[in-house]
Design an enzyme around this catalytic site. Sequence first.
Site, PDB file in Angstrom:
ATOM      1  N   ASP A  77       0.886  -1.182  -0.055  1.00  0.00           N
ATOM      2  CA  ASP A  77      -0.038  -0.138  -0.065  1.00  0.00           C
ATOM      3  C   ASP A  77       0.874   1.212   0.110  1.00  0.00           C
ATOM      4  OD1 ASP A  77      -2.587  -0.935  -0.297  1.00  0.00           O
ATOM      5  OD2 ASP A  77      -2.846  -1.313   2.073  1.00  0.00           O
ATOM      6  N   ASP A 102      -6.669  -4.420  -4.987  1.00  0.00           N
ATOM      7  CA  ASP A 102      -6.445  -2.821  -4.535  1.00  0.00           C
ATOM      8  C   ASP A 102      -4.760  -2.582  -5.117  1.00  0.00           C
ATOM      9  OD1 ASP A 102      -7.515  -4.873  -2.972  1.00  0.00           O
ATOM     10  OD2 ASP A 102      -7.611  -3.914  -1.137  1.00  0.00           O
TER      11      ASP A 102
HETATM   12  N1  GLY Z   1      -6.845  -1.588   0.336  1.00  0.00           N
HETATM   13  C1  GLY Z   1      -7.752  -2.122   1.460  1.00  0.00           C
HETATM   14  C2  GLY Z   1      -9.175  -1.661   1.380  1.00  0.00           C
HETATM   15  O1  GLY Z   1      -9.388  -1.424   0.334  1.00  0.00           O
HETATM   16  O2  GLY Z   1      -9.843  -2.019   2.375  1.00  0.00           O
END
Ligand code: GLY
Length: 373
Positions: free
Chosen positions: A94, A155
């Site tokens: 992330d 994601d």
């Molecule tokens: N990246 C994690 C979510 O969308 O919760």
Amino acid sequence: MSELLWAQEISQRIKEKEKVVADRNRHKIPYTTNDGIFDDLTDQDICWWTNGFWGGMMWQLYHATKDEMYREIAEENEKKLDVNLMKHQGMDHDSGFKWLTTAVANYRVTGNPDSFNRGLLAADNLAGRFNLAGRFIRAWNDNGDGSNAGWAIIDCLMNLPLLYWAYEETKDPRYLHIACAHADTAEKYFVREDASVNHICEFNPVTGEFIESKGGQGYGVGSSWTRGQAWAIYGFVLSYLHTGKASYLGCAKKVANYFLASIPESGFVPVDFRQPVDCTLEDSTAACIAACGMLEIAKVTEGRESSIYHAAACRLLKTLAKKRCDFTTDCDQIVNKCTAAFHDEKHEFSIIYGDYFFIEAIFKLTGEELFIW
Ligand code: GLY
């Protein structure tokens, strides 16, 4: 009222609210609100994946208003994340969410060399998560027994722009190769026949062979987690913007069409398009993110096709603005009814990236956006 006038009016309400809200929460890194007051993850969990969105909101508002308060708050958020940058176990897939919204945004606006350094350190770490055999960027860190070493998630498409940025700045094509390899893998294994997407795909981390898709934050295996669909729409069109590869735009459009066809009559986006019919749980963040993606698709398509995506994004945003947003200063959040994961105990609360992507989408419509991705 034209869509532009409508968006300008909403933009004004956002700015009036945030002038008060940002000032009274200057030194926080919020995730959610408790009784309408932002919490603060600074000491609670400095490595949490959403910790860049407050800074990102501040950069958007600074770009739109030139009010120095926003720049100062954004810079404080960025510097606080240095603790995360020094903590290997706190670094994961992330990094784009954390450093594109803070350090890279700062660098884009001010050219600050410290911010450039932070952005590149984060990009190097993200690139280091690439699994050469399976051609994917690893999601999350070791869960204790090594069994999730071959997991990749939809994601992660949203984090690829950190690698595209690093490539564009350094001209080192390794960043580009890794980002494209991951996007190609997502295209091949995450996008299903019906144009919905998996949340998690597991690969053999040694041979790279695809093993299976898993349930994740949605209802279950084979279900259709709406925020995952939204990450795919926005993530694929961003990969198209950075590379010009037509199949990425094709994927973004396919998933967007599926998303639009699945929205219930109410206009509110559920947590999962395949949740039980009597379940009314919503996730407004999915609507905000999908709207951002559709607005980008609208910009790179023409004529009737472009109008369809633009109008669909406006419909999503208008429903949110009318029924799910609070523009008063009585509470810190704007967007309500956000859900992190279907099987969590808590649902339909405020989450900072709901506010972030709502503001970004409105600023895309008014032309005030700072392009972060
Ligand atoms: N990246 C994690 C979510 O969308 O919760």
